[in-house]
Design a protein around this motif. Structure first.
Motif, PDB file in Angstrom:
ATOM      1  N   ALA A 215       0.829  -1.208   0.000  1.00  0.00           N
ATOM      2  CA  ALA A 215       0.000   0.000   0.000  1.00  0.00           C
ATOM      3  C   ALA A 215       0.861   1.255   0.000  1.00  0.00           C
ATOM      4  CB  ALA A 215      -0.923  -0.009   1.220  1.00  0.00           C
ATOM      5  N   PHE A 216       1.993   1.192   0.669  1.00  0.00           N
ATOM      6  CA  PHE A 216       2.846   2.376   0.792  1.00  0.00           C
ATOM      7  C   PHE A 216       3.530   2.747  -0.521  1.00  0.00           C
ATOM      8  CE2 PHE A 216       6.462   4.911   2.445  1.00  0.00           C
ATOM      9  CZ  PHE A 216       5.725   5.837   3.183  1.00  0.00           C
ATOM     10  N   THR A 217       3.584   1.821  -1.469  1.00  0.00           N
ATOM     11  CA  THR A 217       4.167   2.159  -2.775  1.00  0.00           C
ATOM     12  C   THR A 217       3.365   3.284  -3.429  1.00  0.00           C
ATOM     13  OG1 THR A 217       2.869   0.442  -3.910  1.00  0.00           O
ATOM     14  CG2 THR A 217       5.072  -0.167  -3.134  1.00  0.00           C
ATOM     15  N   TYR A 218       2.052   3.287  -3.257  1.00  0.00           N
ATOM     16  CA  TYR A 218       1.204   4.344  -3.820  1.00  0.00           C
ATOM     17  C   TYR A 218       1.424   5.665  -3.076  1.00  0.00           C
ATOM     18  CZ  TYR A 218      -1.144   0.262  -5.778  1.00  0.00           C
ATOM     19  OH  TYR A 218      -1.419  -0.926  -6.427  1.00  0.00           O
ATOM     20  N   VAL A 219       1.643   5.573  -1.772  1.00  0.00           N
ATOM     21  CA  VAL A 219       1.851   6.773  -0.956  1.00  0.00           C
ATOM     22  C   VAL A 219       3.176   7.437  -1.311  1.00  0.00           C
ATOM     23  CG1 VAL A 219       2.026   7.671   1.396  1.00  0.00           C
ATOM     24  CG2 VAL A 219       0.509   5.735   0.905  1.00  0.00           C
ATOM     25  N   GLU A 220       4.220   6.630  -1.423  1.00  0.00           N
ATOM     26  CA  GLU A 220       5.562   7.176  -1.654  1.00  0.00           C
ATOM     27  C   GLU A 220       5.680   7.860  -3.016  1.00  0.00           C
ATOM     28  OE1 GLU A 220       9.335   5.243   0.041  1.00  0.00           O
ATOM     29  OE2 GLU A 220       9.535   4.890  -2.109  1.00  0.00           O
ATOM     30  N   PHE A 332      -6.132   0.980   0.492  1.00  0.00           N
ATOM     31  CA  PHE A 332      -5.492   1.349   1.753  1.00  0.00           C
ATOM     32  C   PHE A 332      -4.494   2.484   1.522  1.00  0.00           C
ATOM     33  CE2 PHE A 332      -3.037   1.113   5.601  1.00  0.00           C
ATOM     34  CZ  PHE A 332      -3.917   0.607   6.559  1.00  0.00           C
ATOM     35  N   GLY A 333      -3.672   2.357   0.479  1.00  0.00           N
ATOM     36  CA  GLY A 333      -2.702   3.405   0.164  1.00  0.00           C
ATOM     37  C   GLY A 333      -3.384   4.714  -0.195  1.00  0.00           C
ATOM     38  N   ASP A 334      -4.464   4.638  -0.981  1.00  0.00           N
ATOM     39  CA  ASP A 334      -5.199   5.842  -1.360  1.00  0.00           C
ATOM     40  C   ASP A 334      -5.794   6.539  -0.142  1.00  0.00           C
ATOM     41  OD1 ASP A 334      -4.623   5.444  -4.020  1.00  0.00           O
ATOM     42  OD2 ASP A 334      -6.563   4.537  -4.511  1.00  0.00           O
ATOM     43  N   GLU A 335      -6.202   5.739   0.866  1.00  0.00           N
ATOM     44  CA  GLU A 335      -6.775   6.331   2.080  1.00  0.00           C
ATOM     45  C   GLU A 335      -5.715   7.110   2.857  1.00  0.00           C
ATOM     46  OE1 GLU A 335     -10.433   6.917   4.158  1.00  0.00           O
ATOM     47  OE2 GLU A 335      -9.932   6.033   2.204  1.00  0.00           O
ATOM     48  N   ILE A 336      -4.497   6.594   2.901  1.00  0.00           N
ATOM     49  CA  ILE A 336      -3.395   7.320   3.550  1.00  0.00           C
ATOM     50  C   ILE A 336      -3.160   8.642   2.833  1.00  0.00           C
ATOM     51  CG2 ILE A 336      -0.917   7.290   4.076  1.00  0.00           C
ATOM     52  CD1 ILE A 336      -1.119   4.252   4.390  1.00  0.00           C
ATOM     53  N   ILE A 337      -3.184   8.606   1.505  1.00  0.00           N
ATOM     54  CA  ILE A 337      -2.982   9.824   0.703  1.00  0.00           C
ATOM     55  C   ILE A 337      -4.082  10.842   0.997  1.00  0.00           C
ATOM     56  CG2 ILE A 337      -2.953  10.749  -1.655  1.00  0.00           C
ATOM     57  CD1 ILE A 337      -1.694   8.030  -2.506  1.00  0.00           C
ATOM     58  N   LYS A 338      -5.326  10.374   1.102  1.00  0.00           N
ATOM     59  CA  LYS A 338      -6.447  11.278   1.405  1.00  0.00           C
ATOM     60  C   LYS A 338      -6.269  11.941   2.764  1.00  0.00           C
ATOM     61  CE  LYS A 338      -9.943   8.720  -1.251  1.00  0.00           C
ATOM     62  NZ  LYS A 338     -11.169   7.867  -1.145  1.00  0.00           N
ATOM     63  N   VAL A 339      -5.787  11.175   3.737  1.00  0.00           N
ATOM     64  CA  VAL A 339      -5.552  11.732   5.065  1.00  0.00           C
ATOM     65  C   VAL A 339      -4.491  12.826   5.000  1.00  0.00           C
ATOM     66  CG1 VAL A 339      -4.661  11.246   7.375  1.00  0.00           C
ATOM     67  CG2 VAL A 339      -6.272   9.668   6.308  1.00  0.00           C
ATOM     68  N   LEU A 340      -3.407  12.566   4.289  1.00  0.00           N
ATOM     69  CA  LEU A 340      -2.336  13.566   4.169  1.00  0.00           C
ATOM     70  C   LEU A 340      -2.820  14.816   3.442  1.00  0.00           C
ATOM     71  CD1 LEU A 340       0.683  11.231   3.306  1.00  0.00           C
ATOM     72  CD2 LEU A 340       0.315  12.488   5.437  1.00  0.00           C
ATOM     73  N   TYR A 345      -8.893  18.062   8.621  1.00  0.00           N
ATOM     74  CA  TYR A 345     -10.132  17.285   8.774  1.00  0.00           C
ATOM     75  C   TYR A 345      -9.830  15.940   9.442  1.00  0.00           C
ATOM     76  CZ  TYR A 345     -13.832  14.033   7.468  1.00  0.00           C
ATOM     77  OH  TYR A 345     -14.800  13.064   7.494  1.00  0.00           O
ATOM     78  N   ALA A 346      -8.721  15.308   9.018  1.00  0.00           N
ATOM     79  CA  ALA A 346      -8.349  13.999   9.575  1.00  0.00           C
ATOM     80  C   ALA A 346      -8.101  14.092  11.081  1.00  0.00           C
ATOM     81  CB  ALA A 346      -7.113  13.469   8.865  1.00  0.00           C
ATOM     82  N   LYS A 347      -7.535  15.188  11.545  1.00  0.00           N
ATOM     83  CA  LYS A 347      -7.284  15.347  12.982  1.00  0.00           C
ATOM     84  C   LYS A 347      -8.594  15.475  13.754  1.00  0.00           C
ATOM     85  CE  LYS A 347      -4.040  15.899  15.244  1.00  0.00           C
ATOM     86  NZ  LYS A 347      -3.291  14.942  16.111  1.00  0.00           N
ATOM     87  N   ARG A 348      -9.586  16.100  13.143  1.00  0.00           N
ATOM     88  CA  ARG A 348     -10.891  16.209  13.816  1.00  0.00           C
ATOM     89  C   ARG A 348     -11.538  14.829  13.946  1.00  0.00           C
ATOM     90  NH1 ARG A 348     -11.269  20.847  10.451  1.00  0.00           N
ATOM     91  NH2 ARG A 348     -12.715  19.800   8.998  1.00  0.00           N
ATOM     92  N   VAL A 349     -11.395  14.034  12.911  1.00  0.00           N
ATOM     93  CA  VAL A 349     -11.885  12.655  12.969  1.00  0.00           C
ATOM     94  C   VAL A 349     -11.129  11.885  14.056  1.00  0.00           C
ATOM     95  CG1 VAL A 349     -12.022  10.455  11.711  1.00  0.00           C
ATOM     96  CG2 VAL A 349     -12.601  12.601  10.549  1.00  0.00           C
ATOM     97  N   ALA A 350      -9.813  12.096  14.133  1.00  0.00           N
ATOM     98  CA  ALA A 350      -8.971  11.379  15.094  1.00  0.00           C
ATOM     99  C   ALA A 350      -9.343  11.698  16.537  1.00  0.00           C
ATOM    100  CB  ALA A 350      -7.505  11.714  14.840  1.00  0.00           C
ATOM    101  N   ILE A 351      -9.745  12.931  16.805  1.00  0.00           N
ATOM    102  CA  ILE A 351     -10.157  13.304  18.166  1.00  0.00           C
ATOM    103  C   ILE A 351     -11.387  12.504  18.583  1.00  0.00           C
ATOM    104  CG2 ILE A 351     -11.032  15.183  19.599  1.00  0.00           C
ATOM    105  CD1 ILE A 351      -8.000  15.273  18.954  1.00  0.00           C
TER     106      ILE A 351
END
Length: 379
Positions: A215-220, A332-340, A345-351
């Protein structure tokens, strides 16, 4: 009330099951329960120690592996015999018949209630072949009738074990637990820059580390300076080397293998990460279990990307985490990219994820329920 916990892994350590055990033990101590943990794992000395009010001792010493294991079992049984008048219940966290049957015998002899914790399906079910199936049938239909109570982590497991225990056996579902206080007031240097992190066992792909690498290959490709930090070890150096070779084969440049991280340093490593990842694939193991590391991830207040396996969707959804289908590494990799790309917004979800963890997975909260459970078992 005096509870003796029995474990086969060293106390303390960074391993998930040990952290869960300690979080519950600490919660019980706060409820005025006396808790002692004896482990047949390898320790550094023969003395009892105390951690957050929990008394513990690692019984196995250095030397011949078999002899030291048998000696630790013998010492365990002697302890139960010598303290039989003060122990109200024995709580076992082990699947080993070498521990289960001798401990059952001594508990039966002195009429001490015997309880087992189950956080996964029996390992015997994962073996293939006719002989293993026969053995699995015998094991599951005899072993679990030895216990007076069972502490079970998920609804899936509760439904599985209910017909396998005696009618008078007390059952309680206690979800994954963590010591929330470990993630308070963390002061630490960040040695890795911006990174996603996984912390846990690196062998066997139980937690999908291989999936995470793919999954991280897509992120990198889109974020060439973003790192993936993998913290943990495997049962053999060959398994770890295989993962490193896989990262090389995939052409990944920003993967850091830290090896085993000391228990006290794990909260800071997770807290400093921008994203925490758990790419568990579909399997019998993931269907029944609920990873303790997920609770630790959520307690940091950082965005968590996780696969929807087992009971995880019962607690997590799109409002408090970034939960995706299992076995799809690109998603999974695309979801990491969306968070970045949408980190505020991602931090608000994380709280909201952190709030979920504190309401459901705090060992102190579950300890209150456990006190009532043990009262029923003892009666």
């Amino acid at each position: 009330m005096n509870i003796l916990m029995v474990n086969t892994l060293p106390i303390p350590s960074g391993q998930a099951s040990v952290n869960r055990l300690l979080s519950l033990a600490k919660g019980l101590v706060e409820q005025k329960v006396k808790v002692t943990i004896l482990s047949t794992g390898k320790g550094t000395d023969e003395n009892f120690h105390c951690l957050d009010g929990v008394k513990y001792c690692n019984l196995r010493k250095n030397g011949n592996k078999i002899i030291c294991l048998l000696k630790s079992l013998f010492d365990l049984l002697l302890y139960v015999r010598d303290n039989r008048n003060s122990i109200n219940a024995v709580w076992l966290v082990s699947n080993s018949l070498l521990v289960i049957y001798p401990l059952w015998f001594i508990c039966k002899l002195y009429k001490i209630p015997y309880v087992q914790e189950k956080s996964e399906f029996p390992f015997v079910l994962m073996k293939r072949g006719v002989l293993f199936k026969i053995w699995a049938c015998f094991y599951t239909h005899t072993t679990y009738k030895l216990f007076d109570g069972m502490i079970i982590m998920t609804q899936t497991l509760l439904d599985y074990f209910r017909p396998l225990v005696r009618k008078k056996c007390q059952l309680i579902k206690v979800p994954m637990t963590v010591d929330v206080s470990r993630f308070n007031n963390i002061i630490s240097k960040n040695y890795y820059g911006d990174y996603a992190a996984y912390c846990g066992y690196m062998g066997g792909n139980k937690d999908g580390v291989e999936n995470l690498l793919e999954a991280f290959t897509y992120v990198e490709k889109k974020n060439p300076h973003f790192k993936l930090v993998l913290a943990g070890s495997a049962s053999s150096s060959d398994e770890l080397e295989r993962l490193k070779n896989k990262a090389q084969t995939l052409g990944l440049r920003n993967v850091v293998f830290t090896g085993r991280v000391h228990r006290d340093k794990i909260p800071a490593l997770l807290w400093n990460a921008k994203i925490l990842c758990l790419a568990r694939p579909s399997s019998l193991q993931s269907a029944g279990g609920f990873p303790t590391k997920l609770g630790e991830y959520l307690c940091t207040g950082n965005p968590v990307v996780v696969t929807a396996v087992g009971d995880i969707p019962d607690f997590l959804n799109s409002t408090n985490s970034f939960i995706v289908e299992p076995d799809n590494n690109k998603v999974f990799g695309d979801e990491i990219i969306k968070v970045l790309d949408n980190y505020e917004y991602a931090k608000r979800v994380a709280i909201r994820g952190e709030k979920t963890a504190k309401e459901n997975f705090d060992g102190r909260v579950q300890a209150v329920r456990l006190v009532e459970f043990f009262k029923k078992v003892i009666e």
